[in-house]
Design a protein around this motif. Structure first.
Motif, PDB file in Angstrom:
ATOM      1  N   ALA A 111      45.165  32.025  43.733  1.00 50.03           N
ATOM      2  CA  ALA A 111      46.428  32.754  43.635  1.00 50.03           C
ATOM      3  C   ALA A 111      47.420  31.999  42.764  1.00 50.03           C
ATOM      4  CB  ALA A 111      47.000  33.000  45.030  1.00 50.03           C
ATOM      5  N   TYR A 138      46.076  32.187  39.005  1.00 46.83           N
ATOM      6  CA  TYR A 138      46.133  33.531  38.414  1.00 46.83           C
ATOM      7  C   TYR A 138      47.559  34.031  38.255  1.00 46.83           C
ATOM      8  CZ  TYR A 138      41.102  33.905  39.266  1.00 46.83           C
ATOM      9  OH  TYR A 138      39.759  33.711  39.270  1.00 46.83           O
ATOM     10  N   TYR A 139      48.350  33.925  39.303  1.00 49.90           N
ATOM     11  CA  TYR A 139      49.677  34.523  39.277  1.00 49.90           C
ATOM     12  C   TYR A 139      50.713  33.636  38.600  1.00 49.90           C
ATOM     13  CZ  TYR A 139      47.272  37.414  42.698  1.00 49.90           C
ATOM     14  OH  TYR A 139      46.359  38.220  43.320  1.00 49.90           O
ATOM     15  N   ARG A 140      50.720  32.354  38.928  1.00 47.87           N
ATOM     16  CA  ARG A 140      51.763  31.470  38.398  1.00 47.87           C
ATOM     17  C   ARG A 140      51.443  30.919  37.014  1.00 47.87           C
ATOM     18  NH1 ARG A 140      53.093  27.887  43.742  1.00 47.87           N
ATOM     19  NH2 ARG A 140      53.797  29.603  45.039  1.00 47.87           N
ATOM     20  N   PRO A 149      48.715  39.484  37.374  1.00 47.30           N
ATOM     21  CA  PRO A 149      49.097  40.018  38.689  1.00 47.30           C
ATOM     22  C   PRO A 149      47.969  40.726  39.427  1.00 47.30           C
ATOM     23  CG  PRO A 149      50.001  41.377  36.953  1.00 47.30           C
ATOM     24  CD  PRO A 149      49.356  40.196  36.280  1.00 47.30           C
ATOM     25  N   ASP A 150      46.978  41.226  38.715  1.00 48.68           N
ATOM     26  CA  ASP A 150      45.905  41.984  39.358  1.00 48.68           C
ATOM     27  C   ASP A 150      44.556  41.274  39.268  1.00 48.68           C
ATOM     28  OD1 ASP A 150      45.701  42.254  36.636  1.00 48.68           O
ATOM     29  OD2 ASP A 150      45.258  44.393  36.662  1.00 48.68           O
ATOM     30  N   ASN A 152      40.919  37.892  43.172  1.00 49.61           N
ATOM     31  CA  ASN A 152      41.159  36.656  43.899  1.00 49.61           C
ATOM     32  C   ASN A 152      40.056  36.373  44.922  1.00 49.61           C
ATOM     33  OD1 ASN A 152      42.678  34.381  44.350  1.00 49.61           O
ATOM     34  ND2 ASN A 152      43.984  35.330  45.877  1.00 49.61           N
TER      35      ASN A 152
END
Length: 88
Positions: A69, A72-74, A79-80, A83
Motif C-alpha cells: 500500500a 503503490y499509493y504513496r 490508486p487502483d 494490493n
C-alpha cells in the motif's frame, strides 16, 4: 527499502508502475530480510532466523499489505493497484 526485500516485491512494483521501476534494497541501513507473505510457510534463514542476527524483531506475514500500500499509493501514485499478496 531499508531491508533486503524478496524479489517478488520488485517484480510486482515494476509490473504495475507506468514505467520501469528499480527497487533498491538495503538503503538507509540494513534492518532485515523482508519476506513476502507466501514465503512464510516455507521458513528458512531469511524468514525464521535472520532477524536474530540483525537484532531486530521478525516481520509478520501481514506486513506485506502495508508495504504494498505504501509503495503503490504513496511512492508510485497508483490508486487502483492490485494490493493482493502473490501466491507461489
Amino acid at each position: 527499502m531499508p531491508g533486503e526485500m524478496f524479489v517478488q516485491y520488485g517484480l510486482d512494483f515494476d509490473r504495475q508502475a507506468a514505467g520501469p521501476v528499480i527497487s533498491l534494497g538495503c538503503t538507509n541501513g540494513m534492518h532485515d530480510y523482508v519476506p513476502a507473505a507466501a514465503d512464510y510457510p516455507y521458513g528458512g534463514y531469511e524468514v525464521s532466523e535472520a532477524h536474530r542476527y540483525y537484532g531486530a524483531l521478525p516481520y509478520s506475514s501481514g506486513c506485506e499489505g502495508d508495504i504494498r500500500a505504501a509503495v503503490y499509493y504513496r511512492l508510485l501514485g497508483i490508486p487502483d493497484a492490485d494490493n493482493t499478496p502473490y501466491e507461489i
